[in-house]
Design a protein around this motif. Structure first.
Motif, PDB file in Angstrom:
ATOM      1  N   UNK A 208      51.052  20.200  25.113  1.00  0.00           N
ATOM      2  CA  UNK A 208      50.125  20.383  26.227  1.00  0.00           C
ATOM      3  C   UNK A 208      49.754  19.049  26.863  1.00  0.00           C
ATOM      4  N   UNK A 209      49.658  19.003  28.177  1.00  0.00           N
ATOM      5  CA  UNK A 209      49.297  17.741  28.829  1.00  0.00           C
ATOM      6  C   UNK A 209      47.792  17.492  28.887  1.00  0.00           C
ATOM      7  N   UNK A 210      46.983  18.551  28.756  1.00  0.00           N
ATOM      8  CA  UNK A 210      45.537  18.396  28.931  1.00  0.00           C
ATOM      9  C   UNK A 210      44.916  17.697  27.724  1.00  0.00           C
ATOM     10  N   UNK A 211      43.840  16.978  27.991  1.00  0.00           N
ATOM     11  CA  UNK A 211      43.100  16.303  26.925  1.00  0.00           C
ATOM     12  C   UNK A 211      41.604  16.454  27.167  1.00  0.00           C
ATOM     13  N   UNK A 212      40.858  16.625  26.079  1.00  0.00           N
ATOM     14  CA  UNK A 212      39.400  16.663  26.130  1.00  0.00           C
ATOM     15  C   UNK A 212      38.896  15.420  25.404  1.00  0.00           C
TER      16      UNK A 212
END
Length: 218
Positions: A208-212
């Motif tokens: 996944x490319x998203x980061x939190x």
């Protein structure tokens, strides 16, 4: 076809539970992913549930939210779905420990948030007293019911059940943070990691490319 609305695979433990349940039940479903804390999430989550949380199961025009509600609905519709133990006593206990996970272990959730692609070594002494006690309770559940029902199968109450699905994400949190688990409970962590469906989810989470950032910083 059923549709399952989920958040990020890397971070959303409740999404994992619902997805794993459907996957291990052998049901066909479409996956709808809304990345957490994004404009896509803000613009679309209200279309699926007034609760504003994932997972959400869509069956035609019907929307079912909350993981246990999803489990019960699917069980009513599909007799082959993963369910509860057949033995009455085991079933009552399985429901109790599942409800315990559903409503509790808040310190574990707060201090060890799901982050499947991360690796961090934490000593248990670094965690709060509440978190340490909750980990001990989880170990007790895994050890006690495997000891009591292990002769009937490979999971907590023999065959894979909703109780195992409920605790699977916690096992993966212990992997992320390298939490040392009692040898009598380690079997559950190993069993969860060995499931091909879990391996599929973890691989997708890693891509996944998203980061939190608030979670990654831990």
């Amino acid at each position: 076809m059923l549709k399952l609305v989920i958040g990020n695979k890397n971070y959303s433990s409740w999404s994992l539970r619902a997805w794993l349940f459907l996957q291990e039940s052998g049901l066909n479903f479409e996956e709808v992913k809304l990345p957490l804390s994004t404009r896509q999430w803000q613009q679309n989550i209200g279309r699926y549930t007034p609760a504003g949380k994932v997972p959400v199961l869509l069956d035609g025009s019907l929307s079912i939210w909350d993981t246990l509600a999803i489990f019960e609905y699917v069980l009513e519709c599909y007799s082959t779905a993963i369910g509860w133990p057949t033995d009455g006593v085991a079933r009552a206990i399985a429901r109790s420990v599942s409800a315990e996970m559903h409503a509790g272990f808040l310190a574990v959730r707060a201090e060890l948030p799901q982050n499947l692609r991360a690796r961090k070594h934490w000593m248990r002494s670094q965690l709060s007293q509440d978190c340490q006690q909750q980990i001990q309770r989880i170990e007790q559940i895994w050890a006690d019911y495997k000891s009591r029902y292990g002769h009937t199968g490979d999971w907590l109450f023999g065959s894979l059940s909703i109780a195992d699905i409920m605790y699977a994400p916690v096992a993966l949190r212990f992997v992320t943070y390298s939490i040392q688990i009692d040898p009598n409970a380690q079997w559950f962590v190993d069993a969860v990691q060995a499931l091909p469906s879990v391996q599929q989810w973890v691989a997708a989470a890693a891509a996944e490319p998203e980061a939190l950032s608030e979670i990654d910083q831990l």
